[in-house]
Design a protein around this motif. Structure first.
Motif, mmCIF file in Angstrom:
data_model
loop_
_atom_site.group_PDB
_atom_site.id
_atom_site.type_symbol
_atom_site.label_atom_id
_atom_site.label_comp_id
_atom_site.label_asym_id
_atom_site.label_seq_id
_atom_site.Cartn_x
_atom_site.Cartn_y
_atom_site.Cartn_z
ATOM 1 N N MET A 1 37.773 33.898 37.775
ATOM 2 C CA MET A 1 37.359 34.687 38.929
ATOM 3 C C MET A 1 36.056 35.416 38.609
ATOM 4 O O MET A 1 35.934 36.060 37.568
ATOM 5 N N ALA A 2 35.091 35.335 39.500
ATOM 6 C CA ALA A 2 33.820 36.004 39.295
ATOM 7 C C ALA A 2 33.957 37.501 39.530
ATOM 8 O O ALA A 2 34.840 37.967 40.263
ATOM 9 N N ALA A 3 33.060 38.262 38.889
ATOM 10 C CA ALA A 3 33.068 39.710 39.059
ATOM 11 C C ALA A 3 32.881 40.099 40.520
ATOM 12 O O ALA A 3 33.470 41.084 40.984
ATOM 13 N N LEU A 4 32.080 39.327 41.260
ATOM 14 C CA LEU A 4 31.849 39.634 42.669
ATOM 15 C C LEU A 4 33.131 39.599 43.488
ATOM 16 O O LEU A 4 33.251 40.271 44.517
ATOM 17 N N GLU A 5 34.084 38.802 43.042
ATOM 18 C CA GLU A 5 35.356 38.701 43.757
ATOM 19 C C GLU A 5 36.343 39.766 43.296
ATOM 20 O O GLU A 5 37.152 40.256 44.080
ATOM 21 N N TRP A 6 36.276 40.118 42.026
ATOM 22 C CA TRP A 6 37.249 41.058 41.457
ATOM 23 C C TRP A 6 37.066 42.476 41.990
ATOM 24 O O TRP A 6 38.026 43.184 42.261
ATOM 25 N N ARG A 22 39.929 45.024 43.197
ATOM 26 C CA ARG A 22 40.680 44.590 44.380
ATOM 27 C C ARG A 22 42.084 44.096 44.064
ATOM 28 O O ARG A 22 43.027 44.319 44.834
ATOM 29 N N PHE A 23 42.245 43.398 42.951
ATOM 30 C CA PHE A 23 43.517 42.722 42.681
ATOM 31 C C PHE A 23 44.402 43.467 41.678
ATOM 32 O O PHE A 23 45.414 42.935 41.239
ATOM 33 N N GLY A 49 38.478 46.439 32.975
ATOM 34 C CA GLY A 49 37.591 45.570 32.209
ATOM 35 C C GLY A 49 37.977 44.109 32.230
ATOM 36 O O GLY A 49 37.502 43.333 31.394
ATOM 37 N N LEU A 50 38.814 43.690 33.173
ATOM 38 C CA LEU A 50 39.215 42.289 33.243
ATOM 39 C C LEU A 50 38.071 41.396 33.718
ATOM 40 O O LEU A 50 38.070 40.198 33.445
ATOM 41 N N ARG A 51 37.130 41.962 34.429
ATOM 42 C CA ARG A 51 35.870 41.311 34.785
ATOM 43 C C ARG A 51 34.746 42.311 34.498
ATOM 44 O O ARG A 51 34.970 43.513 34.445
ATOM 45 N N SER A 52 33.535 41.804 34.324
ATOM 46 C CA SER A 52 32.414 42.658 33.930
ATOM 47 C C SER A 52 31.900 43.481 35.101
ATOM 48 O O SER A 52 31.374 42.930 36.074
ATOM 49 N N LEU A 53 32.021 44.796 34.989
ATOM 50 C CA LEU A 53 31.505 45.683 36.023
ATOM 51 C C LEU A 53 29.972 45.658 36.082
ATOM 52 O O LEU A 53 29.408 45.633 37.184
ATOM 53 N N ALA A 123 47.608 41.193 41.214
ATOM 54 C CA ALA A 123 47.962 40.257 42.279
ATOM 55 C C ALA A 123 47.379 38.871 42.047
ATOM 56 O O ALA A 123 47.995 37.868 42.398
ATOM 57 N N ARG A 124 46.177 38.826 41.482
ATOM 58 C CA ARG A 124 45.555 37.554 41.127
ATOM 59 C C ARG A 124 45.003 37.660 39.715
ATOM 60 O O ARG A 124 44.209 38.562 39.430
ATOM 61 N N PRO A 125 45.435 36.785 38.801
ATOM 62 C CA PRO A 125 44.943 36.877 37.419
ATOM 63 C C PRO A 125 43.446 36.631 37.359
ATOM 64 O O PRO A 125 42.905 35.824 38.141
ATOM 65 N N PRO A 126 42.731 37.313 36.467
ATOM 66 C CA PRO A 126 41.274 37.168 36.393
ATOM 67 C C PRO A 126 40.822 35.809 35.881
ATOM 68 O O PRO A 126 39.689 35.408 36.108
#
Length: 276
Positions: A1-6, A22-23, A49-53, A123-126
């Protein structure tokens, strides 16, 4: 999942943006605040920190430089090192934290970070195959140690550090005196204050709440941007702080002591499984 979506964000005006993961569907989901200045941008808390802020900030255009200027420096400030606020610090080059919790951040102390994450909260794994059992706050070397009264300058705005222990020993608020805005972290939010974690201390919390009430009495705060839940005003801030003080009696201290013991055992067991 891209950071833009997370991540997702909402502009609040005045160079402030409210960002959330979000998730991560949990009461522990922290508010992330981006404060833009003329010379420096500051991120207050960094999420799991699951995706890059920083990737999200760049890809969404939130870090676009002023016309004719280069990109402004970006500083991540942790209001405290609990996992829901500090997990994302690993993605930043410049990190600031109160000196009382710097050692815990440096050694990746997931007991002090009270790391407690379950699969059902995400809700959705990264990424494919991700599991909450794998999650931990990694060691991060702070580039700046904060103390009471320090000022973080963004150029056209100044954020003053207020050391407000109680929830944790290194909890801070950041006060924009000119705009009468308080970024309160987990010192206070519109919900029950948590004072039963391993490094929580009721007497410190009472003193911090007294300081919060004084800010209202002196007319120094009109808006609170907290670490969780919704924004609120000075009247609500005063009520939350005074209500905590009024309930911090003997019975509360006894029940809190029992809860702290249970939480400490659970955290040690959980984090021994994470590291094993």
């Amino acid at each position: 999942m891209a950071a833009l979506e997370w991540f997702a964000h909402k502009p609040l005006g005045g160079g402030i943006f409210w960002i959330q993961e979000r998730f991560y569907e949990s009461g522990n989901r922290a508010n992330i605040w981006l404060v833009r200045g003329s010379q420096r941008d500051v991120v207050i808390d960094a999420g799991l920190g699951l995706r890059s802020l920083p990737d999200y900030l760049r890809d969404s255009g939130l870090l676009a430089p002023a016309e004719g200027a280069g990109p402004r420096p970006l500083l991540a400030v942790a209001t405290h090192v609990h996992f829901d606020h500090s997990g994302g610090l690993q993605h930043f080059e410049e990190v600031a934290v109160h000196s009382a919790e710097a050692a815990a951040l440096l050694r990746g102390d997931n007991y002090e970070a009270v790391t407690w994450l379950s699969d059902r909260e995400v809700a959705r794994p990264p990424r494919p195959g991700w599991s909450a059992r794998q999650f931990r706050v990694p060691p991060v070397r702070p580039s700046r140690l904060l103390q009471e009264g320090d000022v973080i300058s963004l150029g056209d705005r100044q954020l003053t550090v207020m050391h407000m222990p109680g929830h944790s020993r290194g909890s801070i608020c950041l006060h924009d005196k000119d705009r009468k805005i308080l970024f309160s972290g987990d010192v206070v939010y519109d919900g029950s204050m948590i004072d039963w974690l391993p490094y929580s201390r009721i007497s410190d919390y009472v003193a911090s709440c007294q300081r919060l009430m004084e800010l209202v009495d002196r007319g120094l705060v009109e808006k609170v941007l907290p670490g969780h839940f919704n924004i609120f005003g000075a009247e609500r801030l005063y009520w939350l702080a005074s209500n905590y003080i009024s309930q911090a009696g003997v019975c509360h201290k006894i029940s809190t002591c029992a809860m702290r013991s249970i939480a400490s055992i659970a955290l040690r067991v959980t984090n021994s499984r994470i590291t094993s």
